[in-house]
Design an enzyme around this catalytic site. Structure first.
Site, mmCIF file in Angstrom:
data_model
loop_
_atom_site.group_PDB
_atom_site.id
_atom_site.type_symbol
_atom_site.label_atom_id
_atom_site.label_comp_id
_atom_site.label_asym_id
_atom_site.label_seq_id
_atom_site.Cartn_x
_atom_site.Cartn_y
_atom_site.Cartn_z
ATOM 1 N N CYS A 133 -2.665 4.760 8.421
ATOM 2 C CA CYS A 133 -2.676 4.318 9.823
ATOM 3 C C CYS A 133 -1.496 4.856 10.603
ATOM 4 O O CYS A 133 -1.566 5.049 11.806
ATOM 5 C CB CYS A 133 -2.645 2.797 9.874
ATOM 6 S SG CYS A 133 -3.729 2.084 8.666
ATOM 7 N N ASN A 165 0.802 -1.219 0.000
ATOM 8 C CA ASN A 165 0.000 0.000 0.000
ATOM 9 C C ASN A 165 0.839 1.274 0.000
ATOM 10 O O ASN A 165 0.389 2.309 -0.451
ATOM 11 C CB ASN A 165 -0.972 0.010 1.185
ATOM 12 C CG ASN A 165 -0.348 -0.441 2.480
ATOM 13 O OD1 ASN A 165 0.212 -1.536 2.575
ATOM 14 N ND2 ASN A 165 -0.416 0.400 3.491
HETATM 15 C C1 LIG Z 1 -6.672 -0.484 3.310
HETATM 16 C C2 LIG Z 1 -5.929 -1.748 3.499
HETATM 17 C C3 LIG Z 1 -6.333 -2.712 4.430
HETATM 18 C C4 LIG Z 1 -7.483 -2.480 5.379
HETATM 19 O O1 LIG Z 1 -8.721 -2.502 4.738
HETATM 20 P P1 LIG Z 1 -9.980 -1.813 5.463
HETATM 21 O O2 LIG Z 1 -11.130 -2.222 4.624
HETATM 22 O O3 LIG Z 1 -9.724 -0.341 5.452
HETATM 23 O O4 LIG Z 1 -10.042 -2.370 6.852
HETATM 24 C C5 LIG Z 1 -5.635 -3.886 4.509
HETATM 25 N N1 LIG Z 1 -4.579 -4.120 3.711
HETATM 26 C C6 LIG Z 1 -4.147 -3.231 2.811
HETATM 27 C C7 LIG Z 1 -2.986 -3.565 1.950
HETATM 28 C C8 LIG Z 1 -4.807 -2.010 2.674
HETATM 29 O O5 LIG Z 1 -4.357 -1.128 1.779
#
Ligand SMILES: *Cc1c(COP(=O)(O)O)cnc(C)c1O
Length: 388
Positions: free
Chosen positions: A325, A151
Site C-alpha cells: 500500500c 506484514n
Molecule cells: C493484506 C493485509 C490486510 C488487508 O487484507 P485485504 O484482504 O487485502 O484487504 C490487512 N492486514 C494485514 C496485516 C495484511 O497483511
C-alpha cells in the site's frame, strides 16, 4: 529468464485445488444463497459448510464467523463497528503505530468523527509494548486493536498478554491476524481475543474474501447497510465461490503449516546469513527469532528501496519495499519509523517474503545477483559515498 516470486506477504498464488472447488461451485451453486428455492439453498448450504470448516481451524463457533470482502473490510468492521456500539461507554480507542493501513486509516477516521486514539509504540525489535498498553488504558477506553504478525517485518506481537490485560479491564480486544493465518497456530480461544480478522489471499485463497471472528455476545455495528446477510452484520450477497475457496485454502494451509514453517525457517536463515555475508552493510529489521520466518526485511545502507526493486525485477525477481500500500510513494515505512530505524536506512529497505513455491535454488539465484545490484547502486549514490 528465471521468475522468482518473493512477495508472498502482498499476496499468494492460488492453489490449483482451490481454483477447482471454486470452478465447481460457480458452475453448480450459482443460486443466490438468500433465495428460497433449492438452487439458492445449495449455495447457502455450501457457505454454511465452509463457515464450519473455517471456524473449526481457528477454534471458533461457526456462528461467530462473519464473511467480509477481505482483511480491510474485516478490520474496518472490527474497529469502527465495536467503537460505535460502545460509544456510550466511552470514545477512547487504542491501537499501535505498526498496524496495517486498514486499521490505521480506520483509527484516523474515528478521530475525525470525535473519538480519541492512542497509538502504541514498539521497540527496535518491532514488538509493541505491553507496558505501554497497560498505561494507556483509561476508564473510557472501549476497543484495543493490535496485529498478530506484522506484514512488513513478520514480527509476532504479544497478543495473548495484551488480550488478557484488556479482558481484565473489560475492554474489547481485536487482532488483525491476516499475516498469521496459515503461518502460525491461530486459535481464538487460546488467544482469548474478542475479534480477529482474516483474509484468504494471504493463504493461497482467492482475493476479495475474508472474515471477521466476533466472539459470541460482542456487539458490533455494521459498516455496510442493506440486506440481512451475515446475521445483520454485513449486508450484500455472499461471494459463494470465494467463501468455498477460502475454506479449502485454509485447510490446506493448516495441513502444511508445520512442515512449511520448518522448511521456510531453514531457507530464511540461509538467505539472511548469505546476504549479510555477501553484500555487507545490511541490517535485518525486526527481531530475528520472534518472527514469521518467511518474512525477511533487510535495509541496504545508502540505496533507495525502489531502485533495488526495479533492478531485481529486471532479473525476474519480485520483491517489495515494506507494504504494497505504501509503494509508489517515497515515504519511508511507518513501521520502520516506529522502530526508530534511521530514515536513510529505512529508505533502502526491502521485504523478501517467501512461501510455498520458494526453493533454495531461487534464493541462490537471488543471492547471486544481489551484490552486483547493490554495489552498482551504491557507486551511484551520493548519500552512500558521502557518509564515510
Ligand atoms: C493484506 C493485509 C490486510 C488487508 O487484507 P485485504 O484482504 O487485502 O484487504 C490487512 N492486514 C494485514 C496485516 C495484511 O497483511
Amino acid at each position: 529468464m528465471k521468475q522468482v516470486y518473493l512477495d508472498y506477504n502482498a499476496t499468494t498464488p492460488m492453489d490449483e485445488s482451490v481454483i477447482e472447488v471454486m470452478r465447481q461451485n460457480m458452475l453448480e451453486n450459482y443460486g443466490n444463497p438468500s433465495s428460497v428455492h433449492s438452487c439458492g439453498g445449495r449455495a447457502k448450504a455450501a457457505i454454511e459448510e465452509a463457515r464450519e470448516r473455517i471456524a473449526a481451524i481457528i477454534g471458533a463457533d461457526p456462528s461467530e464467523m462473519y464473511f467480509t470482502s477481505g482483511g480491510t473490510e474485516a478490520d474496518n468492521l472490527a474497529l469502527k463497528g465495536a467503537a460505535w456500539s460502545k460509544r456510550r461507554k466511552g470514545v477512547h480507542l487504542i491501537t499501535s503505530k505498526i498496524e496495517h493501513h486498514a486499521i490505521l486509516e480506520s483509527a484516523h477516521f474515528m478521530e475525525r468523527v470525535g473519538f480519541n486514539v492512542t497509538y502504541l509504540n514498539c521497540n527496535r525489535d518491532g514488538v509493541v509494548s505491553v507496558d505501554e498498553l497497560r498505561q494507556a488504558l483509561k476508564p473510557d477506553t472501549t476497543v484495543v486493536s493490535v496485529m498478530l504478525a506484522n506484514n512488513e517485518t513478520g514480527v509476532i506481537q504479544p497478543i495473548r498478554e495484551m488480550a488478557a490485560i484488556c479482558r481484565e479491564a473489560g475492554v474489547l480486544f481485536h487482532t488483525d491476524a491476516v499475516q498469521g493465518l496459515g503461518k502460525m497456530e491461530v486459535n481464538v480461544k487460546d488467544l482469548d481475543v474478542d475479534m480477529l480478522s482474516l483474509s484468504a489471499h494471504k493463504f493461497y485463497g482467492p482475493k476479495g474474501i475474508g472474515a471477521l471472528y466476533i466472539r459470541k455476545g460482542v456487539r458490533v455495528m455494521p459498516v455496510l447497510h442493506g440486506g440481512s446477510h451475515e446475521r445483520h452484520k454485513r449486508a450484500g450477497t455472499e461471494n459463494t465461490p470465494a467463501i468455498v475457496g477460502m475454506a479449502r485454502a485454509l485447510e490446506l494451509a493448516d495441513a502444511k503449516r508445520e512442515s512449511e514453517h520448518q522448511r521456510l525457517t531453514e531457507l530464511s536463515d540461509y538467505f539472511i546469513d548469505e546476504v549479510i555475508a555477501q553484500v555487507g552493510e545490511v541490517n535485518l529489521n525486526g527481531s530475528r527469532d520472534n518472527r514469521i520466518p518467511s518474512t525477511v526485511n533487510l535495509s541496504f545502507k545508502g540505496v533507495e528501496g525502489e531502485a533495488i526493486i526495479l533492478s531485481l525485477d529486471l532479473k525476474g525477481i519480485a520483491v517489495s519495499s515494506g507494504s504494497a500500500c505504501a509503494s509508489g510513494t517515497l515515504m519511508a515505512s511507518h513501521v520502520l519509523a516506529a522502530m526508530d530505524i534511521d530514515p536513510l536506512l529505512a529508505q533502502g529497505s526491502i521485504r523478501f517474503s517467501m512461501g510455498r513455491q520458494t526453493t533454495r535454488e531461487q534464493l541462490e539465484y537471488t543471492i547471486s545477483v544481489l551484490p552486483d545490484i547493490i554495489n552498482r547502486l551504491r557507486n551511484m549514490s551520493a548519500a552512500y559515498n558521502q557518509s564515510d
